[in-house]
Motif scaffolding. Structure first.
Motif, short mmCIF file in Angstrom:
data_model
loop_
_atom_site.label_atom_id
_atom_site.label_comp_id
_atom_site.label_asym_id
_atom_site.label_seq_id
_atom_site.Cartn_x
_atom_site.Cartn_y
_atom_site.Cartn_z
N UNK A 72 0.86 -1.18 0.00
CA UNK A 72 0.00 0.00 0.00
C UNK A 72 0.89 1.23 0.00
N UNK A 73 0.57 2.17 -0.87
CA UNK A 73 1.33 3.42 -0.97
C UNK A 73 0.33 4.56 -0.87
N UNK A 79 -7.27 -11.93 -2.23
CA UNK A 79 -6.98 -12.44 -0.89
C UNK A 79 -5.67 -11.89 -0.36
N UNK A 80 -4.66 -11.83 -1.22
CA UNK A 80 -3.36 -11.26 -0.80
C UNK A 80 -3.51 -9.78 -0.48
N UNK A 81 -4.28 -9.06 -1.30
CA UNK A 81 -4.52 -7.63 -1.05
C UNK A 81 -5.19 -7.45 0.30
N UNK A 82 -6.21 -8.24 0.58
CA UNK A 82 -6.92 -8.10 1.86
C UNK A 82 -6.00 -8.44 3.04
N UNK A 83 -5.15 -9.43 2.89
CA UNK A 83 -4.21 -9.77 3.97
C UNK A 83 -3.30 -8.59 4.27
N UNK A 84 -2.80 -7.93 3.23
CA UNK A 84 -1.92 -6.77 3.40
C UNK A 84 -2.68 -5.62 4.04
N UNK A 85 -3.92 -5.39 3.64
CA UNK A 85 -4.73 -4.31 4.22
C UNK A 85 -4.98 -4.58 5.70
N UNK A 86 -5.34 -5.80 6.05
CA UNK A 86 -5.60 -6.14 7.45
C UNK A 86 -4.34 -5.94 8.28
N UNK A 87 -3.22 -6.39 7.77
CA UNK A 87 -1.94 -6.22 8.48
C UNK A 87 -1.61 -4.74 8.64
N UNK A 88 -1.82 -3.97 7.59
CA UNK A 88 -1.55 -2.53 7.64
C UNK A 88 -2.44 -1.85 8.68
N UNK A 89 -3.70 -2.16 8.68
CA UNK A 89 -4.63 -1.59 9.67
C UNK A 89 -4.19 -1.97 11.07
N UNK A 115 -5.31 1.14 16.54
CA UNK A 115 -5.67 0.25 17.64
C UNK A 115 -7.13 -0.16 17.47
N UNK A 116 -7.35 -1.20 16.68
CA UNK A 116 -8.71 -1.65 16.39
C UNK A 116 -8.84 -3.15 16.60
N UNK A 117 -10.06 -3.57 16.82
CA UNK A 117 -10.36 -4.99 16.89
C UNK A 117 -11.36 -5.40 15.81
N UNK A 118 -11.78 -4.42 14.99
CA UNK A 118 -12.79 -4.71 13.98
C UNK A 118 -12.62 -3.79 12.77
N UNK A 119 -12.85 -4.36 11.59
CA UNK A 119 -12.90 -3.60 10.35
C UNK A 119 -14.33 -3.67 9.84
N UNK A 120 -14.88 -2.52 9.46
CA UNK A 120 -16.25 -2.43 8.98
C UNK A 120 -16.23 -1.96 7.53
N UNK A 121 -17.17 -2.45 6.75
CA UNK A 121 -17.36 -1.98 5.38
C UNK A 121 -18.83 -2.08 5.02
N UNK A 122 -19.19 -1.45 3.92
CA UNK A 122 -20.56 -1.57 3.43
C UNK A 122 -20.54 -2.05 1.99
N UNK A 123 -21.61 -2.72 1.60
CA UNK A 123 -21.68 -3.29 0.27
C UNK A 123 -23.12 -3.21 -0.23
N UNK A 124 -23.28 -2.96 -1.53
CA UNK A 124 -24.63 -2.96 -2.08
C UNK A 124 -25.15 -4.40 -2.08
N UNK A 125 -26.41 -4.60 -1.70
CA UNK A 125 -26.94 -5.96 -1.55
C UNK A 125 -26.90 -6.80 -2.83
#
Length: 149
Positions: free
Chosen positions: A4-5, A91-101, A106-116
Motif C-alpha cells: 500500500x502506498x 486475498x493477498x490484497x486483503x491480507x496486506x490491508x488487514x496487516x496494515x490496519x 488500535x482496532x479490533x474490527x474492520x467495517x465496510x458496506x456493500x450494495x446488496x
C-alpha cells in the motif's frame, strides 16, 4: 509482493485512471470521487492508498472513520482494476490491508458496506472472513459487514 502506498502528488493521476468493469461501476464510487472525499470530508480522516503488485498499480483502498472508543475502522473503498481481477490477487490484497490496519490503528474490527446486489464482492468478503452486521448504512442504504481482527 503487494504493498500500500499513500496516494500523493506523484501517483494520484494514475490512481484516478484505474477502472472496474462497466458492470461494477454501479457498486463503487470512482477513485476520483473517493480522493475528493478524502480531501474534503476531513472529519472522518480518510487515508487513500494505491495498491501495488511489485511496482504496478493494481488497485485502490480508502481507510478511515476510526472509532477509538469502539475500536473499529472503516475499509470504505476497495477496488482492483478490471484487468487484474480474477487472478487471485484479492486475498493477498486483503491480507496486506488487514496487516496494515493492525499495525497503524488500535482496532479490533474492520467495517465496510456493500450494495446488496453486489454478489461478487459479498462472496469475496465472506471468503476472507467478513460477516453480516444487522445494520444498514443510513448514508447510502448499503448493508454493513465486519471482520474481527
Amino acid at each position: 509482493m503487494i504493498s500500500l502506498v499513500e496516494v500523493n502528488e506523484a501517483n494520484w493521476r494514475e490512481v484516478t485512471e484505474l477502472k472496474v468493469s462497466d458492470e461494477q461501476t454501479v457498486h463503487i464510487e470512482s477513485n476520483a470521487q473517493s480522493l475528493l472525499e478524502a480531501a474534503y470530508d476531513t472529519s472522518l480522516d480518510w487515508h487513500p492508498y494505491g495498491i501495488y503488485s511489485e511496482n504496478n498499480l493494481i488497485g485502490f483502498a480508502m481507510i478511515g472513520a476510526y472509532n477509538s472508543e469502539e475500536k473499529y475502522i472503516w475499509l470504505d473503498r476497495l477496488m482492483l482494476s478490471h484487468d487484474v481481477q480474477g487472478k487471485g490477487l484479492g486475498t493477498d490484497v486483503m491480507r496486506v490491508i488487514i496487516e496494515y490496519i493492525s499495525n497503524n490503528w488500535n482496532v479490533s474490527e474492520i467495517v465496510l458496506s456493500v450494495t446488496p446486489d453486489n454478489h461478487a464482492a459479498i462472496g469475496f468478503y465472506k471468503k476472507v472472513g467478513f460477516q453480516w452486521l444487522d445494520k444498514t448504512d443510513p448514508a447510502n442504504g448499503e448493508q454493513l459487514m465486519s471482520m474481527k481482527i
